[in-house]
Design a protein around this motif. Structure first.
Motif, short mmCIF file in Angstrom:
data_model
loop_
_atom_site.label_atom_id
_atom_site.label_comp_id
_atom_site.label_asym_id
_atom_site.label_seq_id
_atom_site.Cartn_x
_atom_site.Cartn_y
_atom_site.Cartn_z
N LEU A 1 49.30 36.79 36.96
CA LEU A 1 48.98 36.70 38.38
C LEU A 1 47.47 36.73 38.59
N PHE A 2 46.82 37.64 37.90
CA PHE A 2 45.36 37.74 37.99
C PHE A 2 44.70 36.46 37.47
N GLY A 3 45.19 35.94 36.36
CA GLY A 3 44.64 34.71 35.80
C GLY A 3 44.81 33.52 36.73
N THR A 4 45.94 33.49 37.42
CA THR A 4 46.19 32.40 38.36
C THR A 4 45.27 32.50 39.58
N ILE A 5 45.13 33.70 40.09
CA ILE A 5 44.28 33.90 41.27
C ILE A 5 42.81 33.65 40.94
N GLN A 6 42.37 34.11 39.77
CA GLN A 6 40.96 34.03 39.39
C GLN A 6 40.60 32.78 38.59
N TYR A 7 41.53 31.84 38.46
CA TYR A 7 41.29 30.60 37.69
C TYR A 7 40.89 30.91 36.24
N ARG A 8 41.67 31.75 35.57
CA ARG A 8 41.42 32.11 34.17
C ARG A 8 42.57 31.57 33.31
N PRO A 9 42.40 30.37 32.75
CA PRO A 9 43.51 29.77 32.00
C PRO A 9 43.92 30.55 30.76
N ARG A 10 43.01 31.29 30.15
CA ARG A 10 43.39 32.07 28.96
C ARG A 10 44.39 33.16 29.32
N TYR A 11 44.23 33.78 30.47
CA TYR A 11 45.20 34.79 30.90
C TYR A 11 46.55 34.15 31.18
N ILE A 12 46.51 32.95 31.73
CA ILE A 12 47.76 32.25 32.00
C ILE A 12 48.43 31.85 30.68
N MET A 13 47.63 31.54 29.66
CA MET A 13 48.19 31.23 28.34
C MET A 13 48.91 32.45 27.75
N VAL A 14 48.32 33.62 27.92
CA VAL A 14 48.98 34.85 27.45
C VAL A 14 50.31 35.02 28.18
N TYR A 15 50.31 34.79 29.48
CA TYR A 15 51.53 34.85 30.27
C TYR A 15 52.56 33.84 29.76
N THR A 16 52.11 32.64 29.43
CA THR A 16 53.02 31.60 28.95
C THR A 16 53.66 31.98 27.62
N VAL A 17 52.87 32.50 26.70
CA VAL A 17 53.42 32.95 25.41
C VAL A 17 54.41 34.09 25.64
N TRP A 18 54.03 35.01 26.54
CA TRP A 18 54.91 36.15 26.80
C TRP A 18 56.24 35.70 27.41
N THR A 19 56.23 34.69 28.28
CA THR A 19 57.49 34.26 28.87
C THR A 19 58.46 33.76 27.80
N ALA A 20 57.94 33.11 26.76
CA ALA A 20 58.81 32.68 25.66
C ALA A 20 59.42 33.89 24.95
N LEU A 21 58.61 34.92 24.72
CA LEU A 21 59.12 36.15 24.11
C LEU A 21 60.11 36.86 25.03
N TRP A 22 59.81 36.86 26.31
CA TRP A 22 60.67 37.51 27.30
C TRP A 22 62.03 36.82 27.39
N TYR B 1 55.63 26.20 35.36
CA TYR B 1 54.49 26.24 36.29
C TYR B 1 53.21 26.67 35.60
N ALA B 2 53.30 27.64 34.68
CA ALA B 2 52.10 28.09 33.96
C ALA B 2 51.52 26.96 33.11
N CYS B 3 52.39 26.22 32.44
CA CYS B 3 51.90 25.07 31.66
C CYS B 3 51.23 24.04 32.56
N TYR B 4 51.81 23.81 33.73
CA TYR B 4 51.23 22.87 34.68
C TYR B 4 49.86 23.36 35.16
N VAL B 5 49.77 24.63 35.53
CA VAL B 5 48.50 25.18 36.03
C VAL B 5 47.44 25.16 34.93
N ILE B 6 47.85 25.45 33.71
CA ILE B 6 46.89 25.39 32.58
C ILE B 6 46.38 23.97 32.40
#
Length: 181
Positions: A51-72, A163-168
């Protein structure tokens, strides 16, 4: 950007995931389910990071979120297999409590329509043993409620992953165009 951009959608989806994870965390705490509590805690942290990465335009944080969603998603598929007793797993084991207690899912005794009745212990039994609790009349068995919770988590994570892949990809394209100018 439009009102329904991928970024705004991911923000809304992360907020929905937070609400869903907090709800699940509460019921796992009530049932002393330590493995899911730990997983939910990590999930909440990573969703906040996404959420923070999306709001602050930080693609690396969104990448962490994307990897985590696969694990989740993998974790929730395991939870579904555990409660449906697929592949030799048994919902009656203490696996979810790390074998440190005899607690089970809170929904086992408190599901919709369930009537909980404490039976008198036998002479050789222990007073705090859970075998003396009888539950009848449940509209939905507890394992199916746990499966529904996991299925909702999987659905939200799959949509979040897309959506995370799209935003990245959009943020990487914007970054590349800025470099080329």
């Amino acid at each position: 950007m439009g009102c329904c951009s991928g970024r705004c959608s991911l923000i809304c989806l992360c907020a929905l995931q937070l609400v869903s994870a907090l709800e699940r965390q509460i019921f796992d705490f009530l049932g002393f389910q330590w493995a899911p509590i730990l997983g939910n805690f990590l999930h909440i942290i990573v969703v906040i990071l996404g959420l923070f990465g999306t709001i602050q335009y930080r693609p690396r944080y969104i990448m962490v979120y994307t990897v985590w969603t696969a694990l989740w998603i993998t974790w929730n598929v395991f939870i579904i297999c555990f409660y449906l007793e697929v592949g030799g797993l048994s919902k009656d084991t203490d696996l979810m409590t790390f074998n440190i207690s005899v607690h089970r899912s809170w929904w086992r005794e408190h599901g919709p329509g369930c009537v909980r009745r404490v039976l008198p212990p036998s002479a050789h039994g222990m007073m705090d043993d859970y075998t003396y609790v009888s539950v009848t009349g449940c509209v939905v068995d507890f394992q199916y409620l746990e499966v529904i919770h996991s299925a909702v988590q999987i659905l939200l994570s799959l949509i979040g992953f897309v959506y995370a892949c799209y935003v990245i990809s959009i943020s990487m394209e914007e970054e590349d165009t800025c470099r080329n100018k």
